[in-house]
Design an enzyme around this catalytic site. Sequence first.
Site, PDB file in Angstrom:
ATOM      1  N   GLY A 268       0.811  -1.216   0.000  1.00 59.32           N
ATOM      2  CA  GLY A 268       0.000   0.000   0.000  1.00 59.32           C
ATOM      3  C   GLY A 268       0.841   1.262   0.000  1.00 59.32           C
ATOM      4  O   GLY A 268       0.623   2.164  -0.795  1.00 59.32           O
ATOM      5  N   ARG A 269       1.891   1.294   0.852  1.00 59.44           N
ATOM      6  CA  ARG A 269       2.708   2.498   0.969  1.00 59.44           C
ATOM      7  C   ARG A 269       3.705   2.649  -0.182  1.00 59.44           C
ATOM      8  O   ARG A 269       4.480   3.574  -0.240  1.00 59.44           O
ATOM      9  CB  ARG A 269       3.421   2.510   2.318  1.00 59.44           C
ATOM     10  CG  ARG A 269       4.194   1.257   2.614  1.00 59.44           C
ATOM     11  CD  ARG A 269       4.585   1.210   4.081  1.00 59.44           C
ATOM     12  NE  ARG A 269       5.217  -0.056   4.450  1.00 59.44           N
ATOM     13  CZ  ARG A 269       4.565  -1.159   4.778  1.00 59.44           C
ATOM     14  NH1 ARG A 269       3.227  -1.133   4.817  1.00 59.44           N
ATOM     15  NH2 ARG A 269       5.189  -2.293   5.089  1.00 59.44           N
TER      16      ARG A 269
HETATM   17  O1  F6P Z   1      -2.444   0.945   7.514  1.00 61.52           O
HETATM   18  C1  F6P Z   1      -2.703  -0.370   7.148  1.00 61.52           C
HETATM   19  C2  F6P Z   1      -2.998  -0.436   5.676  1.00 61.52           C
HETATM   20  O2  F6P Z   1      -3.152  -1.759   5.265  1.00 61.52           O
HETATM   21  C3  F6P Z   1      -1.927   0.243   4.833  1.00 61.52           C
HETATM   22  O3  F6P Z   1      -0.792  -0.548   4.648  1.00 61.52           O
HETATM   23  C4  F6P Z   1      -2.704   0.529   3.583  1.00 61.52           C
HETATM   24  O4  F6P Z   1      -2.055   1.466   2.749  1.00 61.52           O
HETATM   25  C5  F6P Z   1      -4.003   1.070   4.187  1.00 61.52           C
HETATM   26  O5  F6P Z   1      -4.203   0.285   5.373  1.00 61.52           O
HETATM   27  C6  F6P Z   1      -5.212   1.023   3.260  1.00 61.52           C
HETATM   28  O6  F6P Z   1      -5.414  -0.308   2.849  1.00 61.52           O
HETATM   29  P1  F6P Z   1      -6.371  -0.544   1.562  1.00 61.52           P
HETATM   30  O7  F6P Z   1      -5.700   0.132   0.387  1.00 61.52           O
HETATM   31  O8  F6P Z   1      -6.453  -2.024   1.421  1.00 61.52           O
HETATM   32  O9  F6P Z   1      -7.695   0.106   1.878  1.00 61.52           O
END
Ligand code: F6P
Length: 549
Positions: A268-269
């Site tokens: 995600g990051r």
């Molecule tokens: O903070 C936890 C997390 O899984 C991050 O790594 C990620 O960017 C965010 O939540 C959003 O997750 P998603 O894109 O699956 O909604």
Amino acid sequence: MREINLTDAAAFHALSSHYAEAKNWQMRTLFSGQPDRFDRFSTEAAGLLLDYSKNRLNDTTMQLLFQLARERGLEQKRDAMFSGERINVTEHRSALHTALRMPRSATLVVDGQDVLPEVHAVLDHMQAFTERVRSGAWLGATGRAITDIVNIGIGGSDLGPAMACRALRPFTHPRLTMHFVSNVDGHDLDAVLSKVNPATTLFIIASKTFTTRETMMNAQSAREWFLSRHVAADLPKHFVAVSTNVEAVREFGIDPDNMFPFWDWVGGRYSIWSAIGLPLALAIGFDAFSEFLGGAHAMDQHFRTAPLERNMPVIMGMIGVWYRNFFGTTSLSIAPYHQDLNRFPAYLQQLEMESNGKRVAADGVTLSVQTCPVVWGDVGTNGQHAYFQLLHLGTDIIPVDFIAALKPMHDLSGHHTVLLANCFAQSEAFMRGKNTEEVRADLRAQHLSDKEIEALRPHKIFPGNRPSNTILMDELAPATLGALIALYEHKVFVQGAIWGINSFDQWGVELGKVLAKNIEPELTGTPRPDAHDSSTNALIARAKAALSE
Ligand code: F6P
């Protein structure tokens, strides 16, 4: 075979001995003894200059740090990441954000399959879509072009696109206004919905899992808001999705043709380069988005091929290890001297602290060394009027990363020279400080009495010897922003490799989510005092009373 403990590495022992003398060095003295210090401790790559001369190190320090990097197998670990090995060992996944910015001429075979064709197929879909929206060919429910883009996402599905859209604000299409909703706090979504016209607004539901509570609640509310004003048949003209979860997107009611997929090997990051970057591609156009990818790829090539001694991410990462594990610093301050990078510190907070904020090695053994410092910061010159007092005269040494562009994207006279003068002055002030003789001379020049001078002097001495890096770019443009982000991604990788941690999972976010699901029904229904401590029970009771008024 288990990797040896960092503290058992020969180079770690050598650095510990080296630190015993290095800790007493004054940077003023290092500079006066080395007129070419800037030349020796600066390097350029992918349109960026890194000046790391204002650090408490010398040639021997750097040699020992590079020796440590080699002892920790950094080069092999780097090659494993680029080649798609499943280095995210707790989720059995690759970490292939670098594949997202590889050119169309390249191939990358993982598990017997070239992953690039599908990467470029999504980019083709993004290009076609962004060109339709930007040209006005994509029409809303009432036959008008889109004017507002609302990205609904959180964490990596928000911070990257929000930061990049602000950073490249001058490149944004004149008809488009970008909005970012992330918090489950209804005030966030409400503030945006109060400003936009549903007939000309496009919602992007961005969620890798398409299950994140905050994002799905905001998405449901946005859909209800839209359907209170338009018919369901018009929904596909105003809602698209970015996700890996096709089924959940379909269940939400978004046409899979309006879905932009990405893959589980994109963290995600680390996902701004994927379809999560759709808001950026809409804002600046696909050609500029391609330049953004190109800048990151240029930094990738530098990271992959440059010798450690000239390798910008390696140098930054190892200097961070030097301060964290030998000087014992506890935080890193990010100081972009560019207002359009005002979300860059927040972006780096997730990139650095969600990647390396870990106490356990990749093999599950509890670590005996400190890992990721607290990362924080704000734009300059504002920080100078808020917390630079602590950075200059506080009891902690806090390394600072200064970031600046040499040319502005505005034509307001005089502003940029004042900005750059302050940026350079601050790193000089941190380095040199102001000693007691200089303070005394200053106060005498102000005609203070000896008594007044002695009373004031201790308060006005600047210890200095406080380290900083300065990263310069010619201008803040798609390619240089891409390179800057990739620089920090790889710096984070370097530090994770030295500490021996898995930088690509994030189990730390799970417990809070589970406990919130337990508490939520108690706020509107029957409390379960036996399930909590007296504090949590009291807080629930007080909120329950207020919410039921
Ligand atoms: O903070 C936890 C997390 O899984 C991050 O790594 C990620 O960017 C965010 O939540 C959003 O997750 P998603 O894109 O699956 O909604």
